[in-house]
Design an enzyme around this catalytic site. Structure first.
Site, PDB file in Angstrom:
ATOM      1  N   ASP A 143      40.640  65.050 -16.902  1.00 14.12           N
ATOM      2  CA  ASP A 143      40.399  66.492 -16.853  1.00 14.12           C
ATOM      3  C   ASP A 143      41.445  67.184 -15.990  1.00 14.12           C
ATOM      4  O   ASP A 143      41.413  67.081 -14.769  1.00 14.12           O
ATOM      5  CB  ASP A 143      38.990  66.734 -16.293  1.00 14.12           C
ATOM      6  CG  ASP A 143      38.618  68.195 -16.203  1.00 14.12           C
ATOM      7  OD1 ASP A 143      39.366  69.042 -16.734  1.00 14.12           O
ATOM      8  OD2 ASP A 143      37.567  68.496 -15.602  1.00 14.12           O
ATOM      9  N   ASP A 160      43.872  73.076 -19.649  1.00 11.35           N
ATOM     10  CA  ASP A 160      42.704  72.313 -19.209  1.00 11.35           C
ATOM     11  C   ASP A 160      42.228  71.344 -20.283  1.00 11.35           C
ATOM     12  O   ASP A 160      41.569  71.740 -21.245  1.00 11.35           O
ATOM     13  CB  ASP A 160      41.579  73.289 -18.840  1.00 11.35           C
ATOM     14  CG  ASP A 160      40.327  72.587 -18.340  1.00 11.35           C
ATOM     15  OD1 ASP A 160      40.381  71.358 -18.127  1.00 11.35           O
ATOM     16  OD2 ASP A 160      39.303  73.270 -18.155  1.00 11.35           O
TER      17      ASP A 160
END
Length: 394
Positions: free
Chosen positions: A103, A283
């Site tokens: 992430d 992201d």
């Protein structure tokens, strides 16, 4: 069921052999983490508005009442046959192999652990501190997402190995409490954050990320991401793989002052319509592409049958619609997101109405360039600068 902010597939990959590359008198490393497809044994439920709510709350945005209500009602779909694989990343944490979500929008490495009760941990691989691990007395961590999923626990210093490169000592956040949403997803055992260490949530003192711990061992202090639609992708650490993109890389400077891989796109295009600059964050931990309201309106204004559906918690489109491409301009480069990626998923199994992959950022003040965008690009996250490089995937 919402896992972090990534739902359709658990994006990650199978760690492969790291190749040590001599540089001068020192040995530097490069390695690739290849995603590995794993068949889904049974249909998987997806809370679409819950996924959207999680993405908003991850960055502190207000979750609209309609989105929150839809998330709590548990709107779900089953995984379509065309999407019947999940992509998992085995990572060695303290001697135990765990499947982690990579992430770039967070900076914590947290995992299911032996501190959880049997009802919370059944079906998961668990981190057990190695014999050389050190528990940080008085340290803790806690996270909560927009669908009210949460986790918290203790902090250890231990070793973590990805692709043959070892981070030691590395802060490992061991879950001792976890909500049912996380318990229900048996495929994912935690998260490996790749944002900047300044936003690590450990208290009373933040800890460094895996990337910051190992970047001195790498040939270059960077990693590159190739996410794919319905196919395995890769994370390259320490090098840029010229075989994975076409043309040349276009770089944008990163503003890391808030701890994110934040950049400014010079403009956007939707068919013949164009608009101004967009500031956003790259992201990998968010599925959707979250944009300012005016950009979202511009986009769906060109889609017949598109509507803001409060019961669904966001914009919906006919599943049969041929959606327009969405193009982001970065310098002289046009990063094109195919419309097919934006027609995201049916509201229910067999439904003719689909949830849109572009949604409002709910006044957040910046956009979130999640997987809907990233799956069309080869993206270099370079700590030198820092900067982001973009090119179309080969």
């Amino acid at each position: 069921m919402v896992v972090f902010s990534k739902i359709t597939v658990v994006l990650a990959g199978l760690a492969t052999v790291a190749s040590a590359v001599p540089t001068g008198t020192s040995r530097k490393s490069t390695f690739t983490v290849n995603q590995k497809a794993r068949p889904v044994a049974q249909a998987k439920a997806i809370n679409l508005p819950g996924m959207y709510a999680s993405a908003l709350s991850k960055y502190g945005a207000a979750v609209p009442a309609s989105v929150k209500a839809a998330a709590e009602s548990g709107t779900a779909v089953t995984t379509p046959e065309a999407n019947d694989v999940e992509y998992l990343t085995p990572v060695n944490v303290g001697g135990t192999t765990l499947n982690l979500d990579f992430d770039t929008g967070s900076a914590d490495l947290w995992v299911f652990s032996s501190e959880l009760s049997s009802s919370e941990s059944t079906g998961h691989s668990l981190y057990k501190p190695s014999s050389n691990a050190t528990k940080l007395a008085g340290y803790s961590w806690s996270i909560t997402y927009g669908d009210q999923s949460s986790a918290s626990g203790d902090v250890y210093k231990d070793f973590v190995v990805v692709g043959g490169v070892k981070a030691s000592p590395q802060a490992v956040e061991a879950a001792s409490q976890i909500s049912q949403q996380f318990v229900n997803d048996k495929n994912n055992d935690g998260l490996l954050g790749l944002a900047f260490s300044s936003i690590n949530t450990v208290k009373p003192k933040s800890q460094t990320t895996f990337f910051d711990t190992v970047k001195g061992q790498l040939d270059s202090p960077l990693f590159a991401v190739t996410l794919k639609h319905n196919a395995p992708g890769t994370y390259d650490f320490g090098f840029v793989d010229k075989n994975k993109y076409t043309g040349s890389l276009t770089y944008a400077q990163v503003d890391s002052s808030q701890g994110f891989w934040s950049f400014t796109a010079d403009g956007y295009k939707i068919g013949s319509k164009s608009g101004g600059s967009i500031q956003g964050i790259a992201d990998t931990g968010t599925t959707l592409l979250l944009l300012p309201d005016n950009v979202v309106s511009d986009y769906y204004g060109q889609v017949s049958g598109a509507q803001q559906d409060s019961s669904a918690g966001g914009y919906t489109v006919p599943c049969s619609a041929q959606l327009p491409d969405f193009t982001v301009t970065i310098g002289s480069y046009n990063a094109v997101v195919p419309g097919s990626l934006i027609n995201y998923a049916p509201l229910q199994s067999g439904s003719s109405t689909c949830f849109g992959g572009i949604q409002s950022n709910s006044g957040l003040g910046f956009s979130i360039f999640g997987d809907i965008f990233l799956k069309s690009q080869y993206v270099v996250f370079d700590a030198n600068g820092p900067r982001l490089g973009f090119a179309p995937q080969a």
